[in-house]
Design a protein around this motif. Structure first.
Motif, PDB file in Angstrom:
ATOM      1  N   GLY A 508       0.824  -1.201   0.000  1.00 20.79           N
ATOM      2  CA  GLY A 508       0.000   0.000   0.000  1.00 20.79           C
ATOM      3  C   GLY A 508       0.861   1.254   0.000  1.00 20.79           C
ATOM      4  N   ASP A 509       0.626   2.110   0.988  1.00 21.19           N
ATOM      5  CA  ASP A 509       1.359   3.371   1.087  1.00 21.19           C
ATOM      6  C   ASP A 509       2.669   3.240   1.862  1.00 21.19           C
ATOM      7  N   TRP A 510       3.111   2.018   2.099  1.00 16.96           N
ATOM      8  CA  TRP A 510       4.309   1.796   2.902  1.00 16.96           C
ATOM      9  C   TRP A 510       5.384   1.082   2.085  1.00 16.96           C
ATOM     10  N   THR A 511       6.627   1.459   2.343  1.00 14.51           N
ATOM     11  CA  THR A 511       7.787   0.833   1.707  1.00 14.51           C
ATOM     12  C   THR A 511       8.718   0.325   2.798  1.00 14.51           C
ATOM     13  N   ALA A 512       9.220  -0.894   2.619  1.00 20.17           N
ATOM     14  CA  ALA A 512      10.200  -1.462   3.553  1.00 20.17           C
ATOM     15  C   ALA A 512      11.571  -1.468   2.897  1.00 20.17           C
ATOM     16  N   ILE A 513      12.571  -1.133   3.659  1.00 22.30           N
ATOM     17  CA  ILE A 513      13.960  -1.144   3.197  1.00 22.30           C
ATOM     18  C   ILE A 513      14.780  -2.039   4.127  1.00 22.30           C
ATOM     19  N   TRP A 514      15.933  -2.479   3.630  1.00 21.71           N
ATOM     20  CA  TRP A 514      16.879  -3.187   4.492  1.00 21.71           C
ATOM     21  C   TRP A 514      17.705  -2.160   5.246  1.00 21.71           C
ATOM     22  N   TYR A 515      17.721  -2.306   6.585  1.00 24.45           N
ATOM     23  CA  TYR A 515      18.275  -1.264   7.449  1.00 24.45           C
ATOM     24  C   TYR A 515      18.796  -1.926   8.714  1.00 24.45           C
ATOM     25  N   LEU A 516      20.095  -1.820   8.954  1.00 28.10           N
ATOM     26  CA  LEU A 516      20.715  -2.391  10.158  1.00 28.10           C
ATOM     27  C   LEU A 516      20.384  -3.874  10.326  1.00 28.10           C
ATOM     28  N   GLY A 517      20.342  -4.598   9.207  1.00 29.93           N
ATOM     29  CA  GLY A 517      20.108  -6.037   9.281  1.00 29.93           C
ATOM     30  C   GLY A 517      18.670  -6.443   9.481  1.00 29.93           C
ATOM     31  N   GLN A 518      17.722  -5.533   9.263  1.00 32.55           N
ATOM     32  CA  GLN A 518      16.305  -5.841   9.472  1.00 32.55           C
ATOM     33  C   GLN A 518      15.452  -5.112   8.443  1.00 32.55           C
ATOM     34  N   LYS A 519      14.206  -5.495   8.367  1.00 29.30           N
ATOM     35  CA  LYS A 519      13.257  -4.844   7.480  1.00 29.30           C
ATOM     36  C   LYS A 519      12.652  -3.651   8.213  1.00 29.30           C
ATOM     37  N   ALA A 520      12.715  -2.479   7.578  1.00 29.28           N
ATOM     38  CA  ALA A 520      12.261  -1.246   8.222  1.00 29.28           C
ATOM     39  C   ALA A 520      11.271  -0.544   7.299  1.00 29.28           C
ATOM     40  N   TRP A 521      10.093  -0.219   7.832  1.00 33.78           N
ATOM     41  CA  TRP A 521       9.002   0.360   7.045  1.00 33.78           C
ATOM     42  C   TRP A 521       8.906   1.876   7.259  1.00 33.78           C
ATOM     43  N   PHE A 522       8.650   2.604   6.155  1.00 35.38           N
ATOM     44  CA  PHE A 522       8.350   4.030   6.276  1.00 35.38           C
ATOM     45  C   PHE A 522       7.169   4.377   5.385  1.00 35.38           C
ATOM     46  N   HIS A 523       6.429   5.409   5.796  1.00 32.59           N
ATOM     47  CA  HIS A 523       5.227   5.822   5.071  1.00 32.59           C
ATOM     48  C   HIS A 523       5.643   6.524   3.786  1.00 32.59           C
ATOM     49  N   ASN A 524       5.153   6.013   2.656  1.00 32.53           N
ATOM     50  CA  ASN A 524       5.599   6.497   1.345  1.00 32.53           C
ATOM     51  C   ASN A 524       4.432   6.460   0.354  1.00 32.53           C
ATOM     52  N   PRO A 525       3.391   7.262   0.612  1.00 28.62           N
ATOM     53  CA  PRO A 525       2.190   7.203  -0.233  1.00 28.62           C
ATOM     54  C   PRO A 525       2.473   7.685  -1.654  1.00 28.62           C
ATOM     55  N   ARG A 526       1.825   7.087  -2.621  1.00 27.01           N
ATOM     56  CA  ARG A 526       2.027   7.466  -4.024  1.00 27.01           C
ATOM     57  C   ARG A 526       1.617   8.913  -4.281  1.00 27.01           C
ATOM     58  N   ARG A 528       1.843  11.446  -2.229  1.00 22.85           N
ATOM     59  CA  ARG A 528       2.794  12.366  -1.609  1.00 22.85           C
ATOM     60  C   ARG A 528       4.015  11.571  -1.153  1.00 22.85           C
ATOM     61  N   PRO A 529       4.816  11.109  -2.109  1.00 27.26           N
ATOM     62  CA  PRO A 529       5.914  10.197  -1.773  1.00 27.26           C
ATOM     63  C   PRO A 529       6.984  10.854  -0.917  1.00 27.26           C
ATOM     64  N   THR A 530       7.612  10.046  -0.084  1.00 25.44           N
ATOM     65  CA  THR A 530       8.731  10.503   0.738  1.00 25.44           C
ATOM     66  C   THR A 530      10.049   9.892   0.259  1.00 25.44           C
ATOM     67  N   ALA A 531      10.013   9.220  -0.892  1.00 28.44           N
ATOM     68  CA  ALA A 531      11.228   8.666  -1.496  1.00 28.44           C
ATOM     69  C   ALA A 531      11.032   8.605  -3.004  1.00 28.44           C
ATOM     70  N   VAL A 532      12.136   8.565  -3.750  1.00 32.09           N
ATOM     71  CA  VAL A 532      12.081   8.470  -5.206  1.00 32.09           C
ATOM     72  C   VAL A 532      12.834   7.222  -5.647  1.00 32.09           C
ATOM     73  N   GLY A 533      12.429   6.696  -6.806  1.00 31.31           N
ATOM     74  CA  GLY A 533      13.094   5.525  -7.355  1.00 31.31           C
ATOM     75  C   GLY A 533      14.490   5.851  -7.849  1.00 31.31           C
ATOM     76  N   THR A 534      15.417   4.914  -7.643  1.00 27.13           N
ATOM     77  CA  THR A 534      16.822   5.154  -7.944  1.00 27.13           C
ATOM     78  C   THR A 534      17.460   3.906  -8.552  1.00 27.13           C
ATOM     79  N   ARG A 535      18.384   4.113  -9.470  1.00 26.31           N
ATOM     80  CA  ARG A 535      19.233   3.026  -9.952  1.00 26.31           C
ATOM     81  C   ARG A 535      20.539   3.041  -9.181  1.00 26.31           C
ATOM     82  N   GLY A 536      21.134   1.892  -8.993  1.00 24.32           N
ATOM     83  CA  GLY A 536      22.404   1.879  -8.287  1.00 24.32           C
ATOM     84  C   GLY A 536      22.932   0.467  -8.118  1.00 24.32           C
ATOM     85  N   TRP A 537      24.117   0.376  -7.521  1.00 21.52           N
ATOM     86  CA  TRP A 537      24.744  -0.901  -7.229  1.00 21.52           C
ATOM     87  C   TRP A 537      24.396  -1.323  -5.809  1.00 21.52           C
TER      88      TRP A 537
END
Length: 635
Positions: A508-526, A528-537
């Motif tokens: 839904g409006d939440w995105t989980a990232i890998w953070y300090l060895g665990q899954k961490a969720w932040f509110h990221n509604p489509r 009004r997003p709080t993050a942008v898509g990125t390419r990287g290694w």
């Protein structure tokens, strides 16, 4: 009658800085009215205000140097702090086990020499405008009128008549900066006239759209600066771009008994070691105290200090040498430290546009000089520098904190945080809308007490995709397993603008990232997003590995150390990077250790091993993993 008509809206209908959302156009009208009242060209008034505050009122709260409102009228008595930044926590600023740690806890601050005029402009504005000081602090319209009165008085002090031509106001603008040296005053005035020529358009923190039309014909007579009577600075030894005002105030390299010395180390960078990082600090002390501290051989050091009110820069340590500023010797040996005058939490911690701009110019210059990428894996906050071992994590510093506007800073660096991949990308870069994004924090003034609402570039990380879920834990900050908190100095569950992370899941409006060895969720509604898509290694443990160790420094293997140089332990941090998890790669670096245990530089050695490391964005801070333990691939 005209004066009465102008005063009436100031005292009644005009917007208070504490008001919610005044009627559209009110702020623009306030600039027009104040300009007409004091005979100041509206373009000059608007451009000066933009360079100070970007036209924001900040809810009536003062800046890091006690400046109020859109015109940054200063009353620094309201914003003085009581402790030096480097005495917070238990961090050893040098961060190297080859010497005993420098204990700065409980150290008394030097006395301020007195408050210079640049920090007392609000009282003068009250005298000239006839408006009460409290109105100048809390009403944006009154504040603008006070700034116009100061500009008009500066024009009179120079013996120049009012003029409708912005070009005739160069000297008055230079005086408005409050700088006590000619180089800073003229740099400030040059910035103001750049803004006049190019124009600006922005919606302020009170929801007001303000416009400054471009006036490319506004070419000032810079000879006006010759009659300002300001001092000339010593810039002979500085390493600064031509676009900033910079003076040389050296930090001492001195012995002071029992084998101790300070307050930095001589080196030969970049011939000896590459310079890979720039570390952003705030001083937690006034300008006067900051300069006294860095000139104390028994204290610590950094390369540059930047003044809040006008963006003036002082260089203290040559770039070839190593400052003691980051609390991690590996980072110190390969970085440049920039201290910005200000206080992380006092009281809503907004920084002037003048300081942001000169800081960005300096960073661009340094990045070009050393080939440093302009990204958040190389342009670090002090709060992004990792602890060296498990024992040092809790003492690491947390400045410049959640109120530093990384999004705006990277716009000034010419590297705005923009998407490079679609909304379903495997990597995201944190990017909330700073002014509108106002997560709650505590502990700014009193432990446990709520901070004033304020824009922030940081998102909060939860264990589940809901606002009432517990925050993720930081095993290094709290070995006992306690939850992270919303304290302004707690970095355990925080990701900041520009930091990139591998996506673990979306719901839904939440995105989980890998953070300090665990899954961490932040509110990221489509919407009004709080993050942008990125390419990287990204990297992950090699096939067959259940987990890999994570380090706070990239030191060589034991076999690399020559005789006479003690082997430095490669001690893992108390985190686990598990199979299946992915982390964004910042750089590949060789294992290096700069051995500098004594004042005598003949004993200095750079130890370089065969082992390679990858820097990763692991939590709020960066970390290092052994290259032989992981597999790297394009996201």
């Amino acid at each position: 009658m005209v004066s009465a008509a102008l005063l009436l809206p100031l005292l009644s209908a005009s917007p208070s800085a504490t008001a919610g959302h005044p009627a559209s156009g009110t702020l623009q009208s306030a600039f027009t009215a104040a300009a007409e009242r004091y005979g100041v060209p509206s373009g000059v008034l608007l451009a000066v205000s933009y360079l100070q505050s970007r036209w924001d009122g900040h809810g009536g709260s003062p800046s890091v140097t006690g400046g109020y409102g859109p015109m940054h009228l200063t009353d620094v008595r309201t914003a003085l702090a009581s402790a030096p930044h480097h005495s917070h926590g238990g961090e050893d600023a040098r961060g190297d086990g080859s010497r005993p740690p420098k204990d700065l806890v409980g150290r008394e601050l030097p006395e301020d020499s007195g408050l210079p005029p640049r920090l007392r402009t609000l009282d003068r504005a009250a005298e000239l405008s006839g408006l009460p000081a409290e109105r100048l602090r809390t009403s944006s319209a009154a504040n603008i009128r006070g700034g116009a009165a100061l500009l008009a008085q500066a024009q009179r002090d120079l013996g120049r008549p009012p003029s409708a031509d912005p070009a005739d106001w160069y000297g008055a603008v230079a005086l408005y900066s409050g700088a006590d040296d000619a180089a800073t005053a003229t740099t400030y005035a040059n910035d103001v006239f750049d803004i006049i020529r190019t124009g600006e358009r922005r919606t302020t923190d009170s929801g007001q759209l303000v416009t400054l039309p471009a006036d490319p014909r506004a070419v000032p007579d810079r000879s006006q600066a010759t009659g300002l009577g300001l001092r000339t600075t010593d810039a002979a030894s500085t390493e600064c771009p031509d676009s900033v005002a910079c003076e040389w105030i050296p930090a001492p390299y001195e012995e002071f008994g029992e084998g101790d010395y300070g307050n930095h180390d001589k080196s030969a960078r970049p011939a000896s070691q590459s310079v890979d990082y720039i570390v952003i600090h705030d001083t937690e002390a006034t300008w006067d105290v900051t300069l006294k501290l860095v000139q104390d051989p028994a204290y610590v050091s950094w390369h540059y200090s930047l003044r809040a009110s006008d963006g003036h820069i002082a260089q203290h340590v040559a770039l070839k040498d190593v400052g003691w500023h980051a609390g991690n010797w590996f980072v110190n040996a390969k970085s440049v430290g920039l201290e910005h005058e200000g206080f992380l939490v006092a009281p809503d911690a907004w920084y002037t546009e003048a300081m942001y701009r000169t800081s960005a110019r300096l960073v661009r210059y340094l990045a070009k000089r050393y080939g440093i990428p302009l990204d958040r894996q190389h342009i670090l906050g002090h709060d992004n520098v990792p602890g060296t071992t498990a024992a040092t994590i809790r003492g690491m510093h947390t400045d410049p904190g959640p109120y530093w506007d990384w999004a705006h800073y990277f716009e000034l660096l010419g590297r705005p945080v923009v998407p490079s991949a679609g909304p379903g990308s495997a990597v995201v870069t944190v990017r909330p809308r700073y002014g509108e994004h106002r997560p709650a924090y505590t502990g700014c003034v009193t432990a446990g007490r709520a901070c004033a609402p304020h824009g922030s570039g940081a998102v909060r990380l939860h264990t589940e995709p809901r606002q009432d879920a517990p925050l993720v834990k930081d095993a290094g900050l709290r070995p006992g397993g306690q939850d992270s908190t919303i304290d302004v100095n707690d970095t355990g569950a925080r990701a900041s603008t520009g930091q990139s992370y591998a996506v673990a899941e979306r719901l839904g409006d939440w995105t989980a990232i890998w953070y300090l060895g665990q899954k961490a969720w932040f509110h990221n509604p489509r919407t009004r997003p709080t993050a942008v898509g990125t390419r990287g290694w990204v990297l992950t443990p090699k096939d067959g590995s259940a987990e890999v160790a994570v380090y706070g420094r990239a030191y060589p293997e034991a076999a690399a150390y020559p005789e006479g140089v003690p082997v430095q332990a490669v001690a893992p941090l108390p985190y686990r990077l598990l199979a299946g998890q992915r982390y964004v790669v910042g750089d590949r670096v060789p294992g290096e250790y700069f051995f500098a245990p004594a004042f005598d530089t003949s004993k200095h050695r750079v130890v370089r091993g065969e082992e390679l490391y990858y820097e990763i964005q692991f939590g709020h801070r960066v970390a290092f993993v052994n290259a032989s333990d992981v597999r790297v691939f394009r996201s």
